[in-house]
Design a protein around this motif. Sequence first.
Motif, PDB file in Angstrom:
ATOM      1  N   VAL A 212      80.930  -6.203 -28.102  1.00 44.39           N
ATOM      2  CA  VAL A 212      80.924  -6.885 -29.233  1.00 44.39           C
ATOM      3  C   VAL A 212      81.775  -8.108 -29.050  1.00 44.39           C
ATOM      4  CG1 VAL A 212      81.841  -6.598 -31.684  1.00 44.39           C
ATOM      5  CG2 VAL A 212      80.761  -4.826 -30.597  1.00 44.39           C
ATOM      6  N   GLY A 213      81.484  -9.277 -29.305  1.00 45.84           N
ATOM      7  CA  GLY A 213      82.326 -10.620 -29.347  1.00 45.84           C
ATOM      8  C   GLY A 213      83.189 -10.540 -30.430  1.00 45.84           C
ATOM      9  N   ASN A 214      84.375 -10.909 -29.963  1.00 45.06           N
ATOM     10  CA  ASN A 214      85.631 -11.258 -31.012  1.00 45.06           C
ATOM     11  C   ASN A 214      86.110 -12.519 -30.932  1.00 45.06           C
ATOM     12  OD1 ASN A 214      87.082 -10.259 -33.352  1.00 45.06           O
ATOM     13  ND2 ASN A 214      88.567  -9.559 -31.936  1.00 45.06           N
ATOM     14  N   LYS A 215      86.869 -13.086 -31.952  1.00 48.72           N
ATOM     15  CA  LYS A 215      87.560 -14.365 -31.848  1.00 48.72           C
ATOM     16  C   LYS A 215      86.473 -15.474 -31.397  1.00 48.72           C
ATOM     17  CE  LYS A 215      91.458 -11.881 -30.722  1.00 48.72           C
ATOM     18  NZ  LYS A 215      92.947 -11.637 -29.822  1.00 48.72           N
ATOM     19  N   VAL A 216      85.258 -15.275 -31.894  1.00 45.14           N
ATOM     20  CA  VAL A 216      84.194 -16.265 -31.305  1.00 45.14           C
ATOM     21  C   VAL A 216      84.392 -17.588 -32.399  1.00 45.14           C
ATOM     22  CG1 VAL A 216      81.666 -16.529 -31.587  1.00 45.14           C
ATOM     23  CG2 VAL A 216      82.671 -14.771 -30.331  1.00 45.14           C
ATOM     24  N   GLN A 217      84.439 -18.690 -31.956  1.00 47.30           N
ATOM     25  CA  GLN A 217      84.753 -19.694 -32.866  1.00 47.30           C
ATOM     26  C   GLN A 217      83.695 -20.733 -32.985  1.00 47.30           C
ATOM     27  OE1 GLN A 217      88.722 -21.475 -31.776  1.00 47.30           O
ATOM     28  NE2 GLN A 217      89.737 -19.580 -31.853  1.00 47.30           N
ATOM     29  N   GLY A 218      82.604 -20.654 -32.132  1.00 45.06           N
ATOM     30  CA  GLY A 218      81.630 -21.771 -32.294  1.00 45.06           C
ATOM     31  C   GLY A 218      80.593 -21.463 -31.205  1.00 45.06           C
ATOM     32  N   PRO A 219      79.595 -22.340 -31.064  1.00 44.12           N
ATOM     33  CA  PRO A 219      78.362 -22.135 -30.267  1.00 44.12           C
ATOM     34  C   PRO A 219      78.858 -21.884 -28.825  1.00 44.12           C
ATOM     35  CG  PRO A 219      77.934 -24.052 -31.926  1.00 44.12           C
ATOM     36  CD  PRO A 219      79.313 -23.535 -32.012  1.00 44.12           C
ATOM     37  N   ASP A 220      79.724 -22.795 -28.430  1.00 45.15           N
ATOM     38  CA  ASP A 220      80.189 -22.706 -26.967  1.00 45.15           C
ATOM     39  C   ASP A 220      80.849 -21.348 -26.678  1.00 45.15           C
ATOM     40  OD1 ASP A 220      80.767 -24.365 -24.354  1.00 45.15           O
ATOM     41  OD2 ASP A 220      82.638 -23.493 -24.720  1.00 45.15           O
ATOM     42  N   ASP A 221      81.508 -20.536 -27.490  1.00 45.42           N
ATOM     43  CA  ASP A 221      81.904 -19.435 -27.363  1.00 45.42           C
ATOM     44  C   ASP A 221      80.798 -18.263 -27.205  1.00 45.42           C
ATOM     45  OD1 ASP A 221      84.536 -20.139 -27.028  1.00 45.42           O
ATOM     46  OD2 ASP A 221      85.043 -19.483 -29.347  1.00 45.42           O
ATOM     47  N   LEU A 222      79.905 -18.590 -28.177  1.00 47.92           N
ATOM     48  CA  LEU A 222      78.624 -17.766 -28.204  1.00 47.92           C
ATOM     49  C   LEU A 222      77.893 -17.774 -26.912  1.00 47.92           C
ATOM     50  CD1 LEU A 222      76.896 -15.666 -29.717  1.00 47.92           C
ATOM     51  CD2 LEU A 222      75.658 -17.500 -30.806  1.00 47.92           C
ATOM     52  N   ASP A 223      77.586 -19.070 -26.468  1.00 45.08           N
ATOM     53  CA  ASP A 223      76.713 -19.286 -25.182  1.00 45.08           C
ATOM     54  C   ASP A 223      77.423 -18.704 -23.993  1.00 45.08           C
ATOM     55  OD1 ASP A 223      74.837 -20.534 -26.888  1.00 45.08           O
ATOM     56  OD2 ASP A 223      75.737 -22.702 -26.239  1.00 45.08           O
ATOM     57  N   PHE A 224      78.758 -18.684 -23.905  1.00 46.30           N
ATOM     58  CA  PHE A 224      79.590 -18.074 -22.926  1.00 46.30           C
ATOM     59  C   PHE A 224      79.361 -16.714 -22.708  1.00 46.30           C
ATOM     60  CE2 PHE A 224      83.335 -16.115 -21.346  1.00 46.30           C
ATOM     61  CZ  PHE A 224      83.562 -16.665 -20.020  1.00 46.30           C
ATOM     62  N   LEU A 225      79.449 -16.043 -23.841  1.00 43.04           N
ATOM     63  CA  LEU A 225      79.188 -14.578 -24.002  1.00 43.04           C
ATOM     64  C   LEU A 225      77.876 -14.161 -23.782  1.00 43.04           C
ATOM     65  CD1 LEU A 225      81.305 -13.462 -26.797  1.00 43.04           C
ATOM     66  CD2 LEU A 225      81.846 -12.956 -24.647  1.00 43.04           C
ATOM     67  N   ARG A 226      76.729 -14.819 -24.036  1.00 44.85           N
ATOM     68  CA  ARG A 226      75.537 -14.673 -23.839  1.00 44.85           C
ATOM     69  C   ARG A 226      75.320 -14.599 -22.216  1.00 44.85           C
ATOM     70  NH1 ARG A 226      72.799 -17.662 -29.170  1.00 44.85           N
ATOM     71  NH2 ARG A 226      72.857 -15.771 -30.267  1.00 44.85           N
ATOM     72  N   GLU A 227      75.706 -15.810 -21.697  1.00 47.19           N
ATOM     73  CA  GLU A 227      75.626 -16.049 -20.235  1.00 47.19           C
ATOM     74  C   GLU A 227      76.089 -14.794 -19.400  1.00 47.19           C
ATOM     75  OE1 GLU A 227      77.222 -19.749 -19.501  1.00 47.19           O
ATOM     76  OE2 GLU A 227      75.646 -20.811 -20.724  1.00 47.19           O
ATOM     77  N   GLU A 228      77.487 -14.449 -19.744  1.00 50.34           N
ATOM     78  CA  GLU A 228      78.241 -13.463 -19.158  1.00 50.34           C
ATOM     79  C   GLU A 228      77.757 -11.835 -19.204  1.00 50.34           C
ATOM     80  OE1 GLU A 228      80.609 -14.105 -16.812  1.00 50.34           O
ATOM     81  OE2 GLU A 228      80.248 -16.263 -17.242  1.00 50.34           O
ATOM     82  N   VAL A 229      77.146 -11.670 -20.401  1.00 53.21           N
ATOM     83  CA  VAL A 229      76.921 -10.290 -20.558  1.00 53.21           C
ATOM     84  C   VAL A 229      75.624  -9.830 -20.957  1.00 53.21           C
ATOM     85  CG1 VAL A 229      79.363  -9.734 -21.390  1.00 53.21           C
ATOM     86  CG2 VAL A 229      77.620 -10.130 -23.014  1.00 53.21           C
ATOM     87  N   GLY A 230      74.676 -11.038 -21.320  1.00 52.53           N
ATOM     88  CA  GLY A 230      73.287 -10.862 -21.194  1.00 52.53           C
ATOM     89  C   GLY A 230      72.920 -10.029 -22.646  1.00 52.53           C
ATOM     90  N   ASP A 231      71.972  -9.224 -22.297  1.00 58.20           N
ATOM     91  CA  ASP A 231      71.387  -8.410 -23.364  1.00 58.20           C
ATOM     92  C   ASP A 231      72.339  -7.330 -23.994  1.00 58.20           C
ATOM     93  OD1 ASP A 231      69.014  -9.778 -23.339  1.00 58.20           O
ATOM     94  OD2 ASP A 231      68.010  -8.431 -22.389  1.00 58.20           O
ATOM     95  N   ASP A 232      73.514  -7.150 -23.370  1.00 61.37           N
ATOM     96  CA  ASP A 232      74.463  -6.280 -23.741  1.00 61.37           C
ATOM     97  C   ASP A 232      75.251  -6.719 -25.137  1.00 61.37           C
ATOM     98  OD1 ASP A 232      73.749  -3.989 -21.976  1.00 61.37           O
ATOM     99  OD2 ASP A 232      75.336  -4.760 -20.615  1.00 61.37           O
ATOM    100  N   LEU A 233      75.307  -7.944 -25.297  1.00 58.14           N
ATOM    101  CA  LEU A 233      75.794  -8.617 -26.481  1.00 58.14           C
ATOM    102  C   LEU A 233      75.111  -8.100 -27.825  1.00 58.14           C
ATOM    103  CD1 LEU A 233      78.055 -10.365 -27.611  1.00 58.14           C
ATOM    104  CD2 LEU A 233      76.728 -12.268 -27.304  1.00 58.14           C
ATOM    105  N   LEU A 234      75.867  -7.516 -28.643  1.00 60.19           N
ATOM    106  CA  LEU A 234      75.181  -6.987 -29.696  1.00 60.19           C
ATOM    107  C   LEU A 234      75.383  -7.916 -31.033  1.00 60.19           C
ATOM    108  CD1 LEU A 234      73.817  -4.587 -31.241  1.00 60.19           C
ATOM    109  CD2 LEU A 234      75.981  -3.662 -31.445  1.00 60.19           C
ATOM    110  N   VAL A 235      76.825  -8.214 -31.056  1.00 58.00           N
ATOM    111  CA  VAL A 235      77.077  -9.008 -32.350  1.00 58.00           C
ATOM    112  C   VAL A 235      78.423  -9.662 -32.122  1.00 58.00           C
ATOM    113  CG1 VAL A 235      78.450  -7.176 -33.623  1.00 58.00           C
ATOM    114  CG2 VAL A 235      76.860  -8.835 -34.927  1.00 58.00           C
ATOM    115  N   THR A 236      78.922 -10.581 -32.752  1.00 58.95           N
ATOM    116  CA  THR A 236      79.962 -11.315 -32.667  1.00 58.95           C
ATOM    117  C   THR A 236      80.981 -11.336 -33.972  1.00 58.95           C
ATOM    118  OG1 THR A 236      79.219 -13.538 -33.041  1.00 58.95           O
ATOM    119  CG2 THR A 236      79.128 -12.677 -31.013  1.00 58.95           C
TER     120      THR A 236
END
Length: 334
Positions: A212-236
């Motif tokens: 669960v991504g937290n303190k996500v402030q924009g597309p760059d933060d979201l892209d970073f989490l997707r690159e690092e954890v892949g399909d395990d990212l459920l929601v932010t």
Amino acid sequence: MKIAFVGKGGSGKTTLSSLFIRHLAATDAPTVAVDADINQHLGAALGLDEAEAAALPAMGAHLPLIKEYLRGTNPRIASADTMIKTTPPGAGSRLLRIDEDNPVYAACARTVEFERGRVRLMATGPFTESDLGVACYHSKVGAIELCLNHLVDGRDEYVVVDMTAGSDSFASGLFTRFDTTFLVAEPTRKGVSVYRQYKEYARDFDVTLHVVGNKVQGPDDLDFLREEVGDDLLVTFGHSDWVRAMEKGRPHPFASLEEHNRRALEVLHEAVDISYERRDWTRYTRQMVHFHLKNAQSWGNARTGADLAAQVDPAFVLGEFATGEPPVPAPQPA
């Protein structure tokens, strides 16, 4: 359903677990909330004032009562003194249900009321002066592990546990006691490092892990989490004025939580309910026994002076229709 929130210190796991608990309460789902972090903040996050949070009973202080109650008439357990944190139930044991009254809840749980719904709240308890220098965190969470080993929960019933920061839960079998584990991660290198460690440790135990991504402030933060954890990212989750007001002690009605964050809570709820379909009580019981035998050989037999392997009932499988010693009702106020 049993749910854990984990993550590094400061990731926001207590905040997100408290939001999810409020969300469940608003649906009128029977819910037990447990603060298993040695830094006890869940009560405050659920709206208790400082005095109310400090007055929560410590489960560890009631461990003798918990053991005696759960032992029931199980003939494989000679006395409560021979029970350890991993002791599994068997024929004659008393099993806990979420939506019942019993002496364990009476001693260890307090009801927290919201503008809609309520939950039972339990806590490990903080370190006391007598613990300093001689005790570790795991001596506090043993009561929780023992209760989860004896808990029978069904669809639309929930136990939400705010775990200790980092990967400390791997020092026991506690990490296998959950249907779903939500790992709260910030979009930083440190934020995802706990995820990698947790996933590595849990890989052989069929742990359902969602990031669960937290303190996500924009597309760059979201892209970073997707690159690092892949399909395990459920929601932010993003910024929340509602959370900021709550942390200042000026809570707004829960219904005014931002739409994107309310939707994120619904996604968590959906993921938990999906995990119910994969529930395997036989595997759950097998893992319980596995860690009990490891603990017995490592330290339990020497500590208790008993052969703790003999506590395992090979014919018993915990499940929604498992039966044990009839429950004892909670004592009623005079």
